[in-house]
Design a protein around this motif. Structure first.
Motif, short mmCIF file in Angstrom:
data_model
loop_
_atom_site.label_atom_id
_atom_site.label_comp_id
_atom_site.label_asym_id
_atom_site.label_seq_id
_atom_site.Cartn_x
_atom_site.Cartn_y
_atom_site.Cartn_z
N CYS A 1 25.59 -7.56 -2.85
CA CYS A 1 26.35 -8.71 -3.37
C CYS A 1 26.79 -9.60 -2.22
O CYS A 1 26.62 -9.28 -1.04
CB CYS A 1 27.58 -8.22 -4.15
N SER A 2 27.34 -10.74 -2.58
CA SER A 2 27.95 -11.65 -1.61
C SER A 2 29.44 -11.38 -1.57
O SER A 2 30.04 -11.04 -2.59
CB SER A 2 27.69 -13.11 -2.00
N LEU A 3 30.04 -11.55 -0.40
CA LEU A 3 31.48 -11.38 -0.23
C LEU A 3 32.06 -12.67 0.33
O LEU A 3 31.49 -13.29 1.24
CB LEU A 3 31.78 -10.24 0.75
N VAL A 4 33.21 -13.08 -0.20
CA VAL A 4 33.93 -14.23 0.34
C VAL A 4 34.80 -13.72 1.49
O VAL A 4 35.67 -12.88 1.30
CB VAL A 4 34.81 -14.90 -0.74
N VAL A 5 34.54 -14.20 2.69
CA VAL A 5 35.19 -13.69 3.89
C VAL A 5 36.64 -14.16 3.94
O VAL A 5 36.93 -15.35 3.79
CB VAL A 5 34.42 -14.17 5.14
N THR A 6 37.57 -13.22 4.16
CA THR A 6 38.99 -13.55 4.27
C THR A 6 39.26 -14.18 5.64
O THR A 6 38.50 -13.97 6.59
CB THR A 6 39.86 -12.30 4.11
N PRO A 7 40.37 -14.93 5.77
CA PRO A 7 40.71 -15.49 7.09
C PRO A 7 40.86 -14.42 8.17
O PRO A 7 40.43 -14.61 9.31
CB PRO A 7 42.02 -16.22 6.82
N LEU A 8 41.47 -13.27 7.82
CA LEU A 8 41.62 -12.20 8.80
C LEU A 8 40.27 -11.65 9.22
O LEU A 8 40.02 -11.44 10.42
CB LEU A 8 42.50 -11.08 8.22
N GLY B 1 33.16 4.23 0.81
CA GLY B 1 33.67 4.57 -0.52
C GLY B 1 34.39 3.46 -1.23
O GLY B 1 34.39 3.39 -2.46
N ASP B 2 35.02 2.54 -0.48
CA ASP B 2 35.76 1.44 -1.10
C ASP B 2 34.93 0.17 -1.23
O ASP B 2 35.44 -0.85 -1.69
CB ASP B 2 37.03 1.14 -0.29
N MET B 3 33.67 0.23 -0.85
CA MET B 3 32.81 -0.95 -0.91
C MET B 3 32.01 -0.97 -2.21
O MET B 3 31.83 0.07 -2.85
CB MET B 3 31.86 -0.96 0.28
N PRO B 4 31.53 -2.15 -2.63
CA PRO B 4 30.72 -2.22 -3.86
C PRO B 4 29.48 -1.34 -3.77
O PRO B 4 28.93 -1.11 -2.68
CB PRO B 4 30.34 -3.71 -3.93
N ALA C 1 36.79 -4.31 2.52
CA ALA C 1 37.06 -3.87 1.15
C ALA C 1 38.00 -4.82 0.42
O ALA C 1 38.11 -4.77 -0.81
CB ALA C 1 37.64 -2.46 1.16
N ASN C 2 38.69 -5.71 1.15
CA ASN C 2 39.60 -6.68 0.53
C ASN C 2 38.91 -7.99 0.15
O ASN C 2 39.54 -8.85 -0.46
CB ASN C 2 40.76 -7.00 1.48
N CYS C 3 37.64 -8.13 0.52
CA CYS C 3 36.93 -9.38 0.23
C CYS C 3 36.59 -9.48 -1.26
O CYS C 3 36.27 -8.48 -1.90
CB CYS C 3 35.65 -9.47 1.06
N THR C 4 36.62 -10.69 -1.75
CA THR C 4 36.24 -10.95 -3.13
C THR C 4 34.73 -10.86 -3.29
O THR C 4 33.97 -11.44 -2.50
CB THR C 4 36.71 -12.34 -3.58
N VAL C 5 34.29 -10.11 -4.28
CA VAL C 5 32.86 -10.00 -4.58
C VAL C 5 32.45 -11.18 -5.46
O VAL C 5 33.15 -11.54 -6.40
CB VAL C 5 32.57 -8.67 -5.31
N THR C 6 31.33 -11.78 -5.15
CA THR C 6 30.87 -12.92 -5.93
C THR C 6 29.37 -12.84 -6.13
O THR C 6 28.68 -12.05 -5.47
CB THR C 6 31.24 -14.25 -5.23
N ASP C 7 28.85 -13.62 -7.03
CA ASP C 7 27.41 -13.70 -7.21
C ASP C 7 26.81 -14.51 -6.07
O ASP C 7 27.50 -15.03 -5.21
CB ASP C 7 27.08 -14.36 -8.56
#
Length: 256
Positions: free
Chosen positions: A103-110, A96-99, A141-147
């Motif tokens: 899409c591409s996601l920028v992976v967080t350090p965690l 539910g919290d996902m796009p 769900a905290n990852c930045t969505v990008t093209d």
């Protein structure tokens, strides 16, 4: 007879758990069949570059990014060179919290640290692992969505230029020379790049060089030799470009 380079998905209709993961080592020119599935999927490459084609996109995931594929999305995954990746399958009720689009996601350090932990495991269905996987879903769900990291174009002339640059990222020709070689004015070429790629051709070429550099670095080539292979006069110019795009230096990338 099935080609050894064509891998079949492990299941098609039902997941064995609400969140399931598996690792896969793909040979060069490996692929999966075109498919849809009734759950979400996150794909992350530990080494190499995984590519994904959808109905309207061509996505690439170098090791600082990943793909998100929502429930029911048409997909075709493949790789040009050897790659080791993980697929995390997530039941639709946990997405539910996902796009709602591929899409591409920028992976967080965690998230990267959690994915590195899974690299040493196999799915066992234990309570401890299940809790870990639920936290991983929250972090996704905290990852930045990008093209797309290196987008594509359906424009025939622009697509031909991009194919040439993919085959030879060190191509020394200027944008003006490329435009002339393919029967375009430089202004028309740059306008089509902004329209279809969402970036300048110079930015696109640098991203393509990063993708190529990642494969060479993971094969054990030195930063200096990779810089020369990609047409840079000095290693420092290549390092600056790589760091601007990925956020880390090539040496740190290899060390990680």
């Amino acid at each position: 007879m099935t080609s050894p380079h064509l891998r079949q998905p492990p299941f098609r209709d039902r997941l064995p758990a609400p969140v399931f993961f598996r690792l896969e080592s793909m040979p060069a020119n490996g692929s999966y069949p075109q498919m849809r599935h009734p759950w979400g999927e996150f794909v992350y490459s530990y080494s190499g570059v995984t590519e994904l084609r959808t109905e309207d996109k061509h996505l690439l995931a170098p090791p600082h990014m990943g793909f998100w594929i929502p429930e029911g999305a048409l997909q075709l995954g493949f790789n040009r060179r050897e790659v080791v990746h993980i697929s995390v399958y997530i039941s639709a009720d946990l997405c539910g919290d996902m796009p709602d689009h591929t899409c591409s996601l920028v992976v967080t350090p965690l998230l990267r640290a959690m994915l590195d932990t899974l690299k040493e495991q196999v799915f066992d269905g234990s309570d401890r692992q299940s809790r870990f996987l639920r936290v991983l879903v929250d972090e996704l769900a905290n990852c930045t969505v990008t093209d797309s990291f290196v987008p594509d174009s359906s424009d025939r002339q622009l697509a031909r230029i991009l194919d040439v640059l993919r085959d030879n990222p060190a191509d020394p020709r200027s944008n003006a020379d490329l435009a002339k070689a393919f029967g375009l004015s430089e202004r028309t070429l740059l306008r089509r790049c902004e329209r279809d790629l969402g970036m300048s051709l110079t930015e696109w070429r640098q991203r393509e060089r990063v993708v190529h550099a990642i494969s060479l670095l993971q094969q054990g080539q030195t930063v200096e030799s990779v810089a020369l292979d990609l047409g840079y006069g000095t290693a420092s110019a290549f390092i600056a470009m790589f760091r601007r795009i990925t956020g880390i230096t090539p040496a740190r990338f290899v060390g990680r």
